[in-house]
Write a protein that holds these residues in place. Structure first.
Motif, short mmCIF file in Angstrom:
data_model
loop_
_atom_site.label_atom_id
_atom_site.label_comp_id
_atom_site.label_asym_id
_atom_site.label_seq_id
_atom_site.Cartn_x
_atom_site.Cartn_y
_atom_site.Cartn_z
N VAL A 110 -8.39 -105.09 -13.05
CA VAL A 110 -7.28 -105.91 -13.52
C VAL A 110 -7.41 -106.18 -15.02
CG1 VAL A 110 -6.67 -107.00 -11.32
CG2 VAL A 110 -8.52 -107.98 -12.70
N ALA A 111 -8.36 -105.51 -15.68
CA ALA A 111 -8.51 -105.66 -17.12
C ALA A 111 -7.22 -105.26 -17.86
CB ALA A 111 -9.70 -104.85 -17.63
N PRO A 112 -6.55 -104.15 -17.47
CA PRO A 112 -5.28 -103.83 -18.13
C PRO A 112 -4.23 -104.92 -17.95
CG PRO A 112 -6.12 -101.89 -16.99
CD PRO A 112 -6.98 -103.06 -16.55
N LEU A 113 -4.21 -105.58 -16.78
CA LEU A 113 -3.26 -106.68 -16.55
C LEU A 113 -3.53 -107.82 -17.52
CD1 LEU A 113 -1.09 -108.15 -14.86
CD2 LEU A 113 -2.92 -108.85 -13.30
N PHE A 114 -4.80 -108.17 -17.70
CA PHE A 114 -5.15 -109.23 -18.64
C PHE A 114 -4.90 -108.78 -20.08
CE2 PHE A 114 -7.20 -111.13 -15.02
CZ PHE A 114 -7.20 -112.49 -15.29
N GLY A 115 -5.17 -107.51 -20.35
CA GLY A 115 -4.91 -106.99 -21.69
C GLY A 115 -3.44 -107.08 -22.05
N GLU A 116 -2.58 -106.69 -21.12
CA GLU A 116 -1.14 -106.77 -21.36
C GLU A 116 -0.69 -108.22 -21.51
OE1 GLU A 116 2.86 -105.65 -21.87
OE2 GLU A 116 0.96 -104.56 -22.12
N THR A 117 -1.30 -109.11 -20.74
CA THR A 117 -0.97 -110.54 -20.86
C THR A 117 -1.35 -111.07 -22.24
OG1 THR A 117 -1.32 -110.86 -18.48
CG2 THR A 117 -1.39 -112.83 -19.88
N ILE A 118 -2.53 -110.71 -22.71
CA ILE A 118 -2.95 -111.13 -24.05
C ILE A 118 -1.99 -110.59 -25.10
CG2 ILE A 118 -4.75 -110.79 -25.81
CD1 ILE A 118 -6.81 -110.87 -23.49
N ARG A 119 -1.60 -109.33 -24.96
CA ARG A 119 -0.66 -108.73 -25.93
C ARG A 119 0.66 -109.51 -25.96
NH1 ARG A 119 3.64 -105.95 -26.64
NH2 ARG A 119 4.16 -105.97 -24.41
N ARG A 120 1.16 -109.86 -24.78
CA ARG A 120 2.44 -110.58 -24.71
C ARG A 120 2.33 -111.99 -25.25
NH1 ARG A 120 6.22 -108.59 -19.88
NH2 ARG A 120 5.61 -106.38 -19.84
N ILE A 121 1.22 -112.66 -24.95
CA ILE A 121 1.02 -114.00 -25.50
C ILE A 121 0.97 -113.95 -27.01
CG2 ILE A 121 -0.65 -115.89 -25.72
CD1 ILE A 121 -1.43 -115.38 -22.79
N HIS A 122 0.24 -112.97 -27.54
CA HIS A 122 0.07 -112.86 -28.99
C HIS A 122 1.37 -112.52 -29.70
CE1 HIS A 122 -2.74 -112.87 -32.29
NE2 HIS A 122 -2.23 -111.75 -32.75
N LYS A 123 2.24 -111.78 -29.01
CA LYS A 123 3.52 -111.40 -29.60
C LYS A 123 4.65 -112.36 -29.22
CE LYS A 123 2.09 -107.50 -31.48
NZ LYS A 123 2.09 -107.29 -32.95
N SER A 124 4.29 -113.47 -28.57
CA SER A 124 5.27 -114.46 -28.11
C SER A 124 6.32 -113.86 -27.18
CB SER A 124 5.96 -115.13 -29.31
OG SER A 124 5.03 -115.83 -30.10
N GLU A 125 5.85 -112.95 -26.30
CA GLU A 125 6.74 -112.36 -25.30
C GLU A 125 6.48 -113.00 -23.94
OE1 GLU A 125 6.03 -108.16 -25.29
OE2 GLU A 125 6.54 -107.89 -27.39
N SER A 126 7.43 -112.85 -23.03
CA SER A 126 7.30 -113.45 -21.71
C SER A 126 6.21 -112.77 -20.89
CB SER A 126 8.64 -113.36 -20.97
OG SER A 126 8.51 -113.85 -19.65
N VAL A 127 5.44 -113.60 -20.20
CA VAL A 127 4.40 -113.09 -19.30
C VAL A 127 4.90 -113.01 -17.86
CG1 VAL A 127 2.10 -113.59 -18.35
CG2 VAL A 127 2.54 -113.95 -20.78
N SER A 128 5.91 -113.78 -17.52
CA SER A 128 6.36 -113.92 -16.14
C SER A 128 6.75 -112.61 -15.45
CB SER A 128 7.52 -114.92 -16.04
OG SER A 128 8.60 -114.53 -16.85
N PRO A 129 7.26 -111.57 -16.15
CA PRO A 129 7.55 -110.32 -15.43
C PRO A 129 6.33 -109.70 -14.76
CG PRO A 129 8.68 -110.33 -17.55
CD PRO A 129 7.76 -111.51 -17.54
N LEU A 130 5.13 -110.01 -15.25
CA LEU A 130 3.91 -109.45 -14.67
C LEU A 130 3.53 -110.13 -13.36
CD1 LEU A 130 1.71 -109.18 -17.91
CD2 LEU A 130 3.11 -107.39 -16.84
N PHE A 131 4.18 -111.25 -13.04
CA PHE A 131 3.83 -111.98 -11.82
C PHE A 131 4.29 -111.24 -10.57
CE2 PHE A 131 4.15 -116.31 -14.22
CZ PHE A 131 3.06 -115.95 -14.97
N GLU A 132 5.37 -110.49 -10.68
CA GLU A 132 5.97 -109.86 -9.51
C GLU A 132 5.78 -108.35 -9.47
OE1 GLU A 132 7.19 -111.60 -7.11
OE2 GLU A 132 7.01 -113.53 -8.14
#
Length: 326
Positions: free
Chosen positions: A292-314
């Motif tokens: 799940v490292a790629p999932l966390f990596g993508e989450t970090i990228r989105r947080i850093h770019k001020s993008e929504s994280v919620s699409p990754l929940f589903e």
């Protein structure tokens, strides 16, 4: 919002996971060290400047929960004192999430104590996965991004093309989440009737509600420590006519004795994530890891770019599912 330079650091139990996150993001892991003195005191030191940078600290609270938790507090304090712009705690597994309520007299709500301590140390944000209960997010006053392993695990299961699949919840408490697995996979759901009389990590499975005869049963749960529930459930499923029994877990906190018992159990395969650095997993021929490292990596990228994280929940992009389990 103006962001500082992203910088990913790892605690002593999060190095391998952090390296995988860095590989996904194409960045270098931060220079730092943590070690323990002979009197068991923990010492941490940052090896490079973090002034005005956005720091992401990767550290699960897993196999050594007390040491790992205290180390997190010291890391956060060190980053804040070194003038980091923000400090986000990346918490793949939060062991003390099990202490989420006061359900008997004179006990501590341990998850709340941990949450308050993490915030007092200076964390600006927390990213966690599959907390034992959703209410734990409310123990934090700072933002919490609560990720789920379900999409990654379900995509892995889908690629395995299992026939006559039925999702099995080990108890009523996990039935709601198990229902989401069943909906995602398009399968029926069965539920175990489980009782636990004390804190000795021993549960009794009374009955299974639902049809499992002639089916491939997939037990789903958030974590396992002793493996007892999985083993008892697998035995009962076999007695009820299941032709194959597999398990799917978000967190693998199994010890050496537990893995030995699982190897002798009717369980054919245990699919889990790499959220916990567990040295005993390599001893098992049945355990298969999904990263799940790629999932966390993508989450970090989105947080850093001020993008929504919620699409990754589903639903997660295909690039975040790298498992090739057959």
């Amino acid at each position: 919002m103006q962001h500082g330079e992203i910088k990913i650091f790892a605690g002593s139990s999060g190095i391998a996971f952090a390296e995988d996150v860095c590989q996904y993001l194409g960045v270098e892991i931060g220079v730092a060290e943590a070690f323990t003195f002979s009197d068991r005191n923990t010492f941490v030191r940052i090896g490079e400047t973090v002034r005005d940078k956005d720091v992401y600290l990767v550290q699960p609270i897993g196999m050594r929960p007390n040491d790992e938790f205290v180390e997190i507090l010291f890391w956060i304090d060190a980053f804040k004192r070194a003038s980091a712009n923000t400090v986000t705690l990346i918490l793949p597994y939060f062991s003390y999430a099990k202490g989420d309520k006061k359900d008997e007299p004179r006990v501590s709500i341990r998850a709340r104590v941990c949450a308050e301590s993490i915030e007092l140390a200076g964390a600006d944000r927390v990213v966690a996965m599959d907390l034992h209960s959703h209410q734990i997010q409310g123990f934090f006053k700072k933002p919490v991004d609560h990720l789920f392993a379900l999409p990654v695990l379900c995509e892995t299961i889908t690629r395995m093309q299992l026939q006559d699949l039925v999702v099995v919840s080990p108890d009523v408490g996990f039935a709601k989440q198990a229902h989401k697995f069943a909906d995602y996979l398009g399968t029926p759901l069965a539920i175990g009737d489980k009782t636990r009389k004390d804190h000795k990590e021993r549960a009794e499975i009374m009955e299974i509600i639902g049809d499992v005869n002639g089916k491939t049963a997939l037990i789903v749960d958030d974590f396992s420590i002793s493996g007892g529930t999985l083993i008892e459930m697998a035995k009962l499923l076999k007695e009820r006519g299941a032709k194959r029994v597999l398990a799917c877990l978000s967190h693998l906190v199994l010890n050496e004795a537990s893995i030995a018992k699982l190897e002798e159990s009717p369980l054919e395969m245990i699919i889990g994530t790499d959220s916990v650095e567990n040295p005993y997993i390599a001893q098992s021929s049945k355990i298969k890891l999904v990263s799940v490292a790629p999932l966390f990596g993508e989450t970090i990228r989105r947080i850093h770019k001020s993008e929504s994280v919620s699409p990754l929940f589903e639903k997660v992009p295909d690039k975040l599912v790298t498992s090739k389990i057959e």
